[in-house]
Design a protein around this motif. Structure first.
Motif, PDB file in Angstrom:
ATOM      1  N   MET A   1     -10.446  22.175  -3.944  1.00  0.00           N
ATOM      2  CA  MET A   1      -9.125  21.691  -4.304  1.00  0.00           C
ATOM      3  C   MET A   1      -9.118  20.157  -4.319  1.00  0.00           C
ATOM      4  O   MET A   1      -9.805  19.519  -3.550  1.00  0.00           O
ATOM      5  N   VAL A   2      -8.278  19.623  -5.191  1.00  0.00           N
ATOM      6  CA  VAL A   2      -8.310  18.178  -5.445  1.00  0.00           C
ATOM      7  C   VAL A   2      -6.949  17.552  -5.106  1.00  0.00           C
ATOM      8  O   VAL A   2      -5.904  18.124  -5.414  1.00  0.00           O
ATOM      9  N   TYR A   3      -7.019  16.402  -4.456  1.00  0.00           N
ATOM     10  CA  TYR A   3      -5.824  15.633  -4.116  1.00  0.00           C
ATOM     11  C   TYR A   3      -5.931  14.222  -4.683  1.00  0.00           C
ATOM     12  O   TYR A   3      -7.016  13.630  -4.678  1.00  0.00           O
ATOM     13  N   VAL A   4      -4.801  13.694  -5.152  1.00  0.00           N
ATOM     14  CA  VAL A   4      -4.689  12.266  -5.427  1.00  0.00           C
ATOM     15  C   VAL A   4      -3.925  11.644  -4.264  1.00  0.00           C
ATOM     16  O   VAL A   4      -2.842  12.124  -3.900  1.00  0.00           O
ATOM     17  N   VAL A   5      -4.499  10.610  -3.643  1.00  0.00           N
ATOM     18  CA  VAL A   5      -3.904   9.995  -2.455  1.00  0.00           C
ATOM     19  C   VAL A   5      -3.728   8.504  -2.712  1.00  0.00           C
ATOM     20  O   VAL A   5      -4.673   7.829  -3.121  1.00  0.00           O
ATOM     21  N   GLU A   6      -2.502   8.024  -2.520  1.00  0.00           N
ATOM     22  CA  GLU A   6      -2.235   6.586  -2.654  1.00  0.00           C
ATOM     23  C   GLU A   6      -1.975   6.016  -1.269  1.00  0.00           C
ATOM     24  O   GLU A   6      -1.130   6.525  -0.531  1.00  0.00           O
ATOM     25  N   MET A   7      -2.724   4.985  -0.912  1.00  0.00           N
ATOM     26  CA  MET A   7      -2.607   4.398   0.432  1.00  0.00           C
ATOM     27  C   MET A   7      -2.226   2.927   0.304  1.00  0.00           C
ATOM     28  O   MET A   7      -2.936   2.152  -0.326  1.00  0.00           O
ATOM     29  N   ASP A   8      -1.082   2.561   0.931  1.00  0.00           N
ATOM     30  CA  ASP A   8      -0.653   1.163   1.007  1.00  0.00           C
ATOM     31  C   ASP A   8      -0.939   0.652   2.416  1.00  0.00           C
ATOM     32  O   ASP A   8      -0.447   1.223   3.386  1.00  0.00           O
ATOM     33  N   VAL A   9      -1.684  -0.425   2.516  1.00  0.00           N
ATOM     34  CA  VAL A   9      -2.072  -0.945   3.829  1.00  0.00           C
ATOM     35  C   VAL A   9      -1.063  -1.989   4.301  1.00  0.00           C
ATOM     36  O   VAL A   9      -0.638  -2.848   3.527  1.00  0.00           O
ATOM     37  N   HIS A  10      -0.660  -1.880   5.577  1.00  0.00           N
ATOM     38  CA  HIS A  10       0.208  -2.890   6.189  1.00  0.00           C
ATOM     39  C   HIS A  10      -0.507  -3.458   7.412  1.00  0.00           C
ATOM     40  O   HIS A  10      -0.479  -2.860   8.486  1.00  0.00           O
ATOM     41  N   ILE A  11      -1.137  -4.612   7.246  1.00  0.00           N
ATOM     42  CA  ILE A  11      -1.919  -5.215   8.327  1.00  0.00           C
ATOM     43  C   ILE A  11      -0.973  -5.679   9.434  1.00  0.00           C
ATOM     44  O   ILE A  11      -0.043  -6.448   9.178  1.00  0.00           O
ATOM     45  N   PRO A  12      -1.192  -5.219  10.679  1.00  0.00           N
ATOM     46  CA  PRO A  12      -0.355  -5.706  11.787  1.00  0.00           C
ATOM     47  C   PRO A  12      -0.455  -7.220  11.923  1.00  0.00           C
ATOM     48  O   PRO A  12      -1.555  -7.783  11.904  1.00  0.00           O
ATOM     49  N   GLU A  13       0.702  -7.853  12.090  1.00  0.00           N
ATOM     50  CA  GLU A  13       0.728  -9.313  12.121  1.00  0.00           C
ATOM     51  C   GLU A  13       0.101  -9.886  13.383  1.00  0.00           C
ATOM     52  O   GLU A  13      -0.260 -11.055  13.417  1.00  0.00           O
ATOM     53  N   THR A  14       0.006  -9.066  14.438  1.00  0.00           N
ATOM     54  CA  THR A  14      -0.499  -9.608  15.714  1.00  0.00           C
ATOM     55  C   THR A  14      -2.023  -9.505  15.819  1.00  0.00           C
ATOM     56  O   THR A  14      -2.585  -9.946  16.824  1.00  0.00           O
ATOM     57  N   TRP A  15      -2.682  -8.929  14.842  1.00  0.00           N
ATOM     58  CA  TRP A  15      -4.145  -8.825  14.910  1.00  0.00           C
ATOM     59  C   TRP A  15      -4.784 -10.195  14.698  1.00  0.00           C
ATOM     60  O   TRP A  15      -4.390 -10.950  13.805  1.00  0.00           O
ATOM     61  N   SER A  16      -5.793 -10.490  15.513  1.00  0.00           N
ATOM     62  CA  SER A  16      -6.568 -11.708  15.293  1.00  0.00           C
ATOM     63  C   SER A  16      -7.455 -11.519  14.062  1.00  0.00           C
ATOM     64  O   SER A  16      -7.678 -10.401  13.604  1.00  0.00           O
ATOM     65  N   GLU A  17      -7.985 -12.631  13.570  1.00  0.00           N
ATOM     66  CA  GLU A  17      -8.888 -12.530  12.423  1.00  0.00           C
ATOM     67  C   GLU A  17     -10.137 -11.711  12.782  1.00  0.00           C
ATOM     68  O   GLU A  17     -10.680 -10.993  11.958  1.00  0.00           O
ATOM     69  N   GLU A  18     -10.565 -11.849  14.041  1.00  0.00           N
ATOM     70  CA  GLU A  18     -11.753 -11.094  14.471  1.00  0.00           C
ATOM     71  C   GLU A  18     -11.465  -9.593  14.432  1.00  0.00           C
ATOM     72  O   GLU A  18     -12.266  -8.802  13.938  1.00  0.00           O
ATOM     73  N   LYS A  19     -10.322  -9.217  14.991  1.00  0.00           N
ATOM     74  CA  LYS A  19      -9.988  -7.795  15.019  1.00  0.00           C
ATOM     75  C   LYS A  19      -9.862  -7.258  13.592  1.00  0.00           C
ATOM     76  O   LYS A  19     -10.329  -6.161  13.281  1.00  0.00           O
ATOM     77  N   LEU A  20      -9.214  -8.035  12.733  1.00  0.00           N
ATOM     78  CA  LEU A  20      -9.051  -7.599  11.349  1.00  0.00           C
ATOM     79  C   LEU A  20     -10.405  -7.437  10.667  1.00  0.00           C
ATOM     80  O   LEU A  20     -10.665  -6.444   9.980  1.00  0.00           O
ATOM     81  N   ALA A  21     -11.287  -8.422  10.887  1.00  0.00           N
ATOM     82  CA  ALA A  21     -12.619  -8.339  10.266  1.00  0.00           C
ATOM     83  C   ALA A  21     -13.380  -7.120  10.807  1.00  0.00           C
ATOM     84  O   ALA A  21     -14.060  -6.402  10.054  1.00  0.00           O
ATOM     85  N   ASP A  22     -13.260  -6.884  12.096  1.00  0.00           N
ATOM     86  CA  ASP A  22     -13.951  -5.748  12.720  1.00  0.00           C
ATOM     87  C   ASP A  22     -13.450  -4.425  12.157  1.00  0.00           C
ATOM     88  O   ASP A  22     -14.244  -3.553  11.772  1.00  0.00           O
ATOM     89  N   ILE A  23     -12.146  -4.266  12.087  1.00  0.00           N
ATOM     90  CA  ILE A  23     -11.598  -2.992  11.604  1.00  0.00           C
ATOM     91  C   ILE A  23     -11.855  -2.833  10.107  1.00  0.00           C
ATOM     92  O   ILE A  23     -12.135  -1.731   9.623  1.00  0.00           O
ATOM     93  N   THR A  24     -11.800  -3.929   9.370  1.00  0.00           N
ATOM     94  CA  THR A  24     -12.095  -3.851   7.945  1.00  0.00           C
ATOM     95  C   THR A  24     -13.529  -3.381   7.711  1.00  0.00           C
ATOM     96  O   THR A  24     -13.802  -2.571   6.804  1.00  0.00           O
ATOM     97  N   ALA A  25     -14.429  -3.874   8.540  1.00  0.00           N
ATOM     98  CA  ALA A  25     -15.831  -3.450   8.398  1.00  0.00           C
ATOM     99  C   ALA A  25     -15.980  -1.957   8.711  1.00  0.00           C
ATOM    100  O   ALA A  25     -16.678  -1.213   7.998  1.00  0.00           O
TER     101      ALA A  25
END
Lengths: 96, 96, 96, 96, 96, 96, 96, 96, 96, 96
Positions: free
Chosen positions: I1-25
């Motif tokens: 079975m097939v699904y189309v999924v649309e995901m909008d990302v909302h980056i938390p404003e309190t994340w440090s750049e390091e945390k964001l880079a880590d989670i993005t990786a």
């Protein structure tokens, strides 16, 4: 004049449990003061949601605002205000 | 159990004035029958809109549906139904 | 008491040009009668849209409803009603 | 040219009471400066909500933006801007 | 002053093909008259939708309304109007 | 190919004034680099709102994304992207 | 360039069954012509709804509009158009 | 696989009472056929609205679409489809 | 079975750049694992937005949820899931 | 009486992983207590989203609110409550 007011509460995520308990207690005190005054006629819980539907009878729009904005949770609520009047099909002679 | 029901009426554009008058009369008769029964507690006009906010006390969700769906304008209304209960801050012991 | 009312008109597609012209004329007559009475303080066109923003000063919500619902286009408008009052930062002593 | 502007305020939950009081005071000072200038014609409180409806008469869209964006709460408001003009049914010769 | 206007067309289902062709032709003639006048600066089709985004430079909000409301499809469009001005980061000295 | 892009900025409430000033400066530098490149054709301020409407002419959707996502405020903006093309009623032979 | 297009069909209530059958047949013929051309890559039914999600690879926004607007049901569909490009996390080297 | 489907019915205003009665009867017959087949597990009326919430267990998305689209009122319903699965906190070993 | 999924990302404003880079990786690693497995068929960037449209072919709704909920950004995305099936007008015999 | 309840969870961004794990565990314990009581009939995961659809059979609206509001994540969920009853086309004699 009578208003139906629906208030949805959005608790700030950064509040401690103590702060939440404190403000909740003040919220109760404040809303009961206005109920006792006879202005806030009905305060109903929306089943299953952090919301209420209220019916207020006030002397003016200013008084409505004075009451609602005195609630400690006022800045954290999404509020819908509806001004109501007698319906031509209503059999009651008064609104309340 | 008590419900708050908001009904927005959308009059079909193809209805003649006679049909509209006829259905409006039947709508009045129907809503007054339910008000007289004691089930339909409040019928309020939303000031400035073709809408009402109503409060009904019924024995079951089935009875709520029986009442609302018996209205001749039922297929032409946008309806919002809210199930309410006692609020912990309410000073009244009953909902109505 | 003062209300700000926004009305969006949706002309029924099945109306003939004659019917539209007739109702438009009656709409004008009706709204000007209320403006002349001093109740309907402002009637502004929303630039580029089939909408108006109006300011009305009335004795009661009932009177607001009487005025708005007397408009021939009332059943074909989407209407938003806002009850306003004095703002604490306002330097004018009156609303109007 | 005249605009109707509706502003809904969303107070940041992380602000201290001192910061909120400070910014609220500056907000008042700023809005009153523009009212005194004659540009900001009406500042109305929406009854029961942390919102206002304002009417501004300005020389250009640039001037409207200069005024609204100078408010300290500007980044924390949801703002709806409506450009208005004379309505063909209006009996007043001027907008304000 | 410059406005960005987005218009979504909703063709009435009861129109015959002849009526639709006739009004479409008049719509084209009308919009081209305003483009030729230099007031209607850009008329862009939204790819894949029965919509356009337009940019108009007019002397007043009244003139904007005169142009948009002269379109034969005006009563059947959902219209969003945005008043724009110079952005502080823009490197162009003019809007157009 | 040409896109109309509307960007609404939501400044994080926890940013210090220094951080906001720093990112705002970088935002300006970044947007001006793209404007100078000739890709970012128009950058308009929405009067009265923390929003802009922009027109970009790019070689591909990839290039559009490269430009928009390079803005420091990109993660904090609500963005609407519209792909446009020539309108059959347009009298200009080119989009820009 | 590739677009994802979601189309929701709203069948006019006044169409006869014959007209509906006729237009449905033409709709099928039209969409299959474009699929055979290789432009309309995917045509998926949304399970349980009168909607489809489609993927089209076209030479320009103009070509996308030419295809979508050639569908007989085009005036009666609510259409959402999304321009897509390569995702940095995608392991496929091509979009399709 | 199991779906929760919410269907809001919008009765066309131009239907005669006979046509409405005829289609309503066919709708009942059709939905009961699928309930008897064991595919349509639950059919619940939303109290006070012309809507239902249904639970269907089908072999594939194709089968879900076959069932829902066979309803005579299918073109006149606004339909929301939700694909569900086992919740990690559920104590039941099966969905139904 | 097939699904189309649309995901909008909302980056938390309190994340440090390091945390964001880590989670993005980690997000990249996770999505590529599922793409390599052959379940996650398409991962497309929405041009100009922090969103993707994805196409997944899975054995069950449970498997879809397992994949999507394993993404580190799952709690911070607004997600729309659409279950798709073969369209009667499609000329391809398979969905993918 | 039976309710269908849809709950969308919004995890606060400032929670540590420990706090999230702790509250998630309590959430599980709480929901399972109510499921074991026989009141919470179904708890379904919405495939691909941080949401559930639940079916509860309770003695009163008060009891529904007692159950839902006892969940530790209650203040951080967006909740939709639907009161249901027997559908005239249903072949089952009971709702559950």
């Amino acid at each position: 004049m009578v208003y139906v007011v629906e208030m949805d509460v959005h608790i700030p995520e950064t509040w401690s449990e103590e702060k939440l308990a404190d403000i909740t207690a003040k919220e109760k005190e404040c809303s009961q003061k206005w109920q006792s005054s006879g202005k806030w006629k009905h305060l109903w819980r929306v089943a299953g949601r952090f919301s209420n539907i209220s019916v207020l009878e006030v002397d003016s729009p200013e008084e409505l605002h004075q009451i609602i904005s005195s609630l400690p949770l006022f800045p954290y609520m999404n509020i819908k205000v509806t001004s109501i009047c007698k319906h031509p099909n209503a059999i009651r002679q008064t609104l309340l």
